[in-house]
Design a protein around this motif. Sequence first.
Motif, PDB file in Angstrom:
ATOM      1  N   TYR A 124       1.009  -1.313  -0.022  1.00 31.74           N
ATOM      2  CA  TYR A 124       0.041  -0.131   0.073  1.00 31.74           C
ATOM      3  C   TYR A 124       0.739   1.176  -0.081  1.00 31.74           C
ATOM      4  CZ  TYR A 124      -3.619  -3.031   1.326  1.00 31.74           C
ATOM      5  OH  TYR A 124      -4.386  -4.187   1.551  1.00 31.74           O
ATOM      6  N   ASP A 129      -4.602   3.838  -1.254  1.00 26.56           N
ATOM      7  CA  ASP A 129      -4.552   2.379  -1.684  1.00 26.56           C
ATOM      8  C   ASP A 129      -4.968   1.766  -0.624  1.00 26.56           C
ATOM      9  OD1 ASP A 129      -3.160   3.638  -3.869  1.00 26.56           O
ATOM     10  OD2 ASP A 129      -1.130   3.052  -3.057  1.00 26.56           O
ATOM     11  N   SER A 134      -7.885   4.526  -4.558  1.00 26.59           N
ATOM     12  CA  SER A 134      -7.150   4.771  -5.564  1.00 26.59           C
ATOM     13  C   SER A 134      -7.789   4.157  -7.007  1.00 26.59           C
ATOM     14  CB  SER A 134      -5.800   4.021  -5.390  1.00 26.59           C
ATOM     15  OG  SER A 134      -5.329   4.807  -4.287  1.00 26.59           O
ATOM     16  N   THR A 135      -8.630   3.303  -6.826  1.00 26.32           N
ATOM     17  CA  THR A 135      -9.203   2.550  -7.787  1.00 26.32           C
ATOM     18  C   THR A 135     -10.544   2.416  -7.800  1.00 26.32           C
ATOM     19  OG1 THR A 135      -9.086   0.358  -6.664  1.00 26.32           O
ATOM     20  CG2 THR A 135      -7.240   1.030  -8.138  1.00 26.32           C
ATOM     21  N   ASP A 221      -3.448  -4.357  -7.808  1.00 21.54           N
ATOM     22  CA  ASP A 221      -2.080  -4.047  -6.948  1.00 21.54           C
ATOM     23  C   ASP A 221      -1.247  -3.589  -8.169  1.00 21.54           C
ATOM     24  OD1 ASP A 221      -3.370  -5.287  -4.854  1.00 21.54           O
ATOM     25  OD2 ASP A 221      -2.283  -7.203  -5.299  1.00 21.54           O
ATOM     26  N   THR A 224      -1.558   0.297  -7.831  1.00 20.16           N
ATOM     27  CA  THR A 224      -1.182   0.928  -6.646  1.00 20.16           C
ATOM     28  C   THR A 224       0.182   0.758  -6.209  1.00 20.16           C
ATOM     29  OG1 THR A 224      -2.292  -0.974  -5.348  1.00 20.16           O
ATOM     30  CG2 THR A 224      -3.546   0.858  -5.681  1.00 20.16           C
TER      31      THR A 224
END
Length: 432
Positions: A124, A129, A134-135, A221, A224
């Motif tokens: 992270y 994150d 973030s997503t 992942d 991030t």
Amino acid sequence: MGPLTALDLVQGPLATTAALLALPAAAFLLIGRWRRGALFPLVAAALAAGIAYGAGEWAMSSGLSTHPLPLPVLGWIAAAAGALLLAAGGIYRGRWLRRVLGPVAAVLVVAAAALQINAYYGFYRTVGDLAGASTADIAPLTAASGDARAAAPQPVPLSSWAPPADMPDHGQVRSARIPGTASGFTARRAYVYLPPAHAVRRHPALPVLVLVAGQPGSPADWLTAGRLEHVLDAFAAAHRGLAPITVVVDPNGALTANTMCMDSRIARADTYLATDVPAWIAATLDPATDHTRWAIGGFSFGGTCAMQMAALHPGTFRNALVFSGEAEPALGRSRAATIQQSFGGDTAAFEALTPLHQFKKRHYHHSWAYFAAGAEDAEFTACMHTVASAAAHAGMTVRAEGIPAVGHSWRVPAAALGPALDWLSGRLALAP
């Protein structure tokens, strides 16, 4: 993201400050205990070490890790466990000051340990994150938004490509669902990076990069921990807006699942990656049709997976980016248990699908592979040299690099992806 969600958890001042605060907190937990005798601190230390060892064993038995946890991680787990044990002892028999401040001190040590473990893995990178912010707002890929093939005319030749004035400075990230049409596999959401040149209506046919995350993990992942958008934007900025169309896919289906990227009793993950994913990319994203310009890469489990795909399907994936990959797929430390669970104990069936076996019987003079591993990650560095040497002997063009001062961490792919693409840029027709 706001100031809080953008707070750096890996390289910013937060982890350093937490570690500095943990030192006096740990001292407070120990002071007085030593004056009354060393027995309780020694017992707490022994219990903490046992807890750390048990955590490592649980991580492997539960599928969270296929290899022993590294010593720095085990050390921080032990420190956190020891702090909690000392604080509990103070609450039980200590004076009022220790009962009040002991839990606070323990929390400081545990927070520092969590941040240091996260920093080791580079997982992270920001508070955003960690929170999923973030997503969370990534828009889906649609033809109507100009992302997909339906909106694009015939691609222009790269030889005549010149970036127009209205080309954006940055690429775009979209989410997508890639169906398991041939495999029957149900994957989690994938992510697609479209480089700046792709946003131009008459753009070149761009190469393809398929990426796989580690296990446990998810495609997010790469966005991030792997800093994918930042790395690809930097590459595009140095190459006239050109970069690979990059698709981060999911061959596992769940956070802790492990298909080993094989067609086995567990799932038909190989068919998903080698048939369903390429077919969806070709039908949806208007990529280059020459598979010399296609690559597959990944970190840890994903690196192992990438090497498998390049070894088993060189007609589809001519290039591999192997970041901290294993010597062969695994479900845990026991090879026999891996083979039993996936192939009913049929060792020959399992080994036939491993890269090291393929390299003994096939030639790969048209394939390239870039390997990287953390210089402080002795186990996976050894795996890297074993597989890279076998690939080279089978005819692959190979490069292997060590990332200084890094262990088995997401900092490996974050640091190595740019150099790997630079190395491949001529082959991908992104540079002269």
